[in-house]
Motif scaffolding. Structure first.
Motif, PDB file in Angstrom:
ATOM      1  N   ILE A 186       0.844  -1.189   0.000  1.00 41.89           N
ATOM      2  CA  ILE A 186       0.000   0.000   0.000  1.00 41.89           C
ATOM      3  C   ILE A 186       0.883   1.243   0.000  1.00 41.89           C
ATOM      4  CG2 ILE A 186      -1.811   1.273   1.206  1.00 41.89           C
ATOM      5  CD1 ILE A 186      -2.780  -1.376   0.203  1.00 41.89           C
ATOM      6  N   ASP A 187       0.669   2.110  -0.952  1.00 39.58           N
ATOM      7  CA  ASP A 187       1.437   3.357  -1.060  1.00 39.58           C
ATOM      8  C   ASP A 187       0.579   4.512  -0.553  1.00 39.58           C
ATOM      9  OD1 ASP A 187       3.315   5.259  -1.651  1.00 39.58           O
ATOM     10  OD2 ASP A 187       2.830   5.351  -3.787  1.00 39.58           O
ATOM     11  N   GLY A 188       0.944   5.064   0.597  1.00 38.62           N
ATOM     12  CA  GLY A 188       0.173   6.153   1.173  1.00 38.62           C
ATOM     13  C   GLY A 188       0.885   6.756   2.363  1.00 38.62           C
ATOM     14  N   ILE A 189       0.153   7.448   3.227  1.00 37.20           N
ATOM     15  CA  ILE A 189       0.720   8.082   4.416  1.00 37.20           C
ATOM     16  C   ILE A 189       0.573   7.135   5.593  1.00 37.20           C
ATOM     17  CG2 ILE A 189       0.591  10.067   5.978  1.00 37.20           C
ATOM     18  CD1 ILE A 189      -0.631  11.663   3.680  1.00 37.20           C
ATOM     19  N   GLU A 190       1.689   6.850   6.275  1.00 36.42           N
ATOM     20  CA  GLU A 190       1.659   5.906   7.389  1.00 36.42           C
ATOM     21  C   GLU A 190       1.468   6.636   8.718  1.00 36.42           C
ATOM     22  OE1 GLU A 190       4.273   2.280   9.408  1.00 36.42           O
ATOM     23  OE2 GLU A 190       4.866   3.117   7.460  1.00 36.42           O
ATOM     24  N   LYS A 210       1.831  10.945  12.485  1.00 36.14           N
ATOM     25  CA  LYS A 210       2.499  10.448  11.282  1.00 36.14           C
ATOM     26  C   LYS A 210       3.892   9.922  11.634  1.00 36.14           C
ATOM     27  CE  LYS A 210       2.201  14.224   8.846  1.00 36.14           C
ATOM     28  NZ  LYS A 210       2.243  15.202   7.720  1.00 36.14           N
ATOM     29  N   ILE A 252      -1.896   2.681   6.976  1.00 38.77           N
ATOM     30  CA  ILE A 252      -1.515   3.526   5.846  1.00 38.77           C
ATOM     31  C   ILE A 252      -2.796   4.035   5.196  1.00 38.77           C
ATOM     32  CG2 ILE A 252      -0.373   3.600   3.595  1.00 38.77           C
ATOM     33  CD1 ILE A 252       1.454   1.343   4.593  1.00 38.77           C
ATOM     34  N   VAL A 253      -2.892   5.347   5.060  1.00 37.69           N
ATOM     35  CA  VAL A 253      -4.081   5.950   4.464  1.00 37.69           C
ATOM     36  C   VAL A 253      -3.853   6.166   2.970  1.00 37.69           C
ATOM     37  CG1 VAL A 253      -5.593   7.964   4.432  1.00 37.69           C
ATOM     38  CG2 VAL A 253      -4.754   7.067   6.624  1.00 37.69           C
ATOM     39  N   LYS A 254      -4.717   5.550   2.178  1.00 37.28           N
ATOM     40  CA  LYS A 254      -4.678   5.689   0.723  1.00 37.28           C
ATOM     41  C   LYS A 254      -6.102   5.884   0.227  1.00 37.28           C
ATOM     42  CE  LYS A 254      -3.390   3.275  -3.551  1.00 37.28           C
ATOM     43  NZ  LYS A 254      -2.868   2.015  -4.129  1.00 37.28           N
ATOM     44  N   ASP A 255      -6.322   6.917  -0.573  1.00 42.54           N
ATOM     45  CA  ASP A 255      -7.657   7.219  -1.103  1.00 42.54           C
ATOM     46  C   ASP A 255      -8.692   7.307   0.018  1.00 42.54           C
ATOM     47  OD1 ASP A 255      -6.558   7.180  -3.671  1.00 42.54           O
ATOM     48  OD2 ASP A 255      -6.954   5.039  -3.908  1.00 42.54           O
ATOM     49  N   ASN A 256      -8.281   7.934   1.122  1.00 44.75           N
ATOM     50  CA  ASN A 256      -9.153   8.191   2.271  1.00 44.75           C
ATOM     51  C   ASN A 256      -9.603   6.910   2.987  1.00 44.75           C
ATOM     52  OD1 ASN A 256     -10.083  10.451   3.746  1.00 44.75           O
ATOM     53  ND2 ASN A 256     -12.181  10.016   3.121  1.00 44.75           N
ATOM     54  N   TYR A 259      -5.641   1.499   5.833  1.00 41.46           N
ATOM     55  CA  TYR A 259      -5.342   0.070   5.751  1.00 41.46           C
ATOM     56  C   TYR A 259      -4.468  -0.300   6.957  1.00 41.46           C
ATOM     57  CZ  TYR A 259      -7.107   0.298   0.973  1.00 41.46           C
ATOM     58  OH  TYR A 259      -7.907   0.477  -0.133  1.00 41.46           O
TER      59      TYR A 259
END
Length: 318
Positions: A186-190, A210, A252-256, A259
């Motif tokens: 998953i590529d996003g903000i951890e 974060k 991890i936040v991806k597309d709101n 995960y």
């Protein structure tokens, strides 16, 4: 249980040689009515510099650990026990009834059932998904989109974690005999969410931050960030599983969508100082809960939602 009335409250920090143990000792030593003791598997530990007394206990996975712990708690008349390491906390959860029966010491750990559901990375992923909590897809076939992410099934920090870019490497690790699991990358903000739960498994408060930079899996730079609304998701997790004391979640936040990638049934290994400095003093609140003291609503709220923490190393010599 009832804490004995005396001039000082005796607190034992288990596995006190690591980041969390040292930090807990330094924080609790600020309170003049606490005597803070430490226990680890050796005297060769930095934790001894920050406690009033240091003791040796066998490793948490040894047969003699529980008996030795009970003997220490009784001999030193320990009022409150704060286990720190994940293996130690799991051992306490398994033997919770025995320890409570043979000592007057107060402590908080999540139930053994929660460990059986969430301590293993693969089973945690399955059980989170079953509870309709978003988690990365578990990879069980070589026919998948690469790269993927590998984790040790059991362990703390980033040990055993690796991005797997090809099917060849995926097959090699699968055939290696190591207890690892593979997940969608998953590529996003951890984020990490530091939480406090009551003795009857109710969510009391949390801080969302974060993970800006890590060293060996432990965060070295972290910043509070309340811009993503995690509230409905953490409440759903709290309704689906039973947690007690300090627990932290990584996602991890991806597309709101958050995960969830890790559930740690312990104190966070690096970022807890930021949560405490921001107004949610989880270690002190755990002590107050175990002492039966009243907690105000303001003590459960984060006062600074943008504060940042930089962690550095410090030397001691003898």
């Amino acid at each position: 249980m009832t804490i004995n009335k005396r001039e000082y409250i005796k607190i034992l920090i288990g596995s006190n040689g690591g980041l969390s143990g040292v930090y807990l000792a330094k924080e609790l030593k600020k309170h003049p009515d606490f005597l803070v003791y430490g226990a680890d598997t050796s005297y060769t530990t930095a934790g001894k510099f920050f406690v009033d007394k240091q003791f040796i206990l066998p490793p948490a996975n040894s047969e003699s650990f529980v008996d030795s712990l009970i003997e220490l708690l009784n001999r030193e008349s320990i009022d409150i026990y704060l286990p720190v390491h994940s293996k130690e906390i799991k051992a306490i959860a398994i033997h919770e009834n025995e320890i409570r029966h043979h000592t007057d010491c107060a402590f908080m750990v999540s139930p053994e059932e929660t460990f059986s559901l969430l301590d293993n990375k693969k089973s945690a992923n399955i059980n989170l998904n079953n509870a309709e909590i978003p988690a990365p897809k578990l990879i069980t076939t070589f026919e998948c989109d690469y790269p993927i992410f590998m984790k040790a099934e059991v362990g703390s920090g980033s040990s055993g974690s690796e991005i797997i870019p090809t099917e060849e490497l995926h097959r090699a690790y699968t055939n290696s005999g190591k207890q690892v699991a593979f997940f969608e990358l998953i590529d996003g903000i951890e984020y990490t969410l530091d939480c406090l739960f009551s003795q009857d498994y109710q969510l009391l408060g949390y801080n969302q931050r974060k993970r800006v930079k890590t060293i060996g899996g432990a965060v070295s730079i972290t910043q509070n960030d309340a811009s993503f609304n995690i509230d409905p998701w953490i409440k759903k997790i709290a309704q689906s599983f039973r947690f007690c004391g300090c627990v932290n979640f990584q996602y991890i936040v991806k597309d709101n969508v958050p995960y969830f990638i890790d559930v740690n049934l312990r104190y966070p290994s690096g970022g807890l100082p930021l949560t405490v400095a921001s107004g949610l003093d989880i270690p002190l609140l755990v002590v107050k809960i175990l002492l039966g003291k009243e907690i105000s609503e303001s003590e459960l709220k984060v006062k600074n939602n943008t504060q940042i923490m930089y962690r550095y190393f410090e030397e001691r010599f003898e």
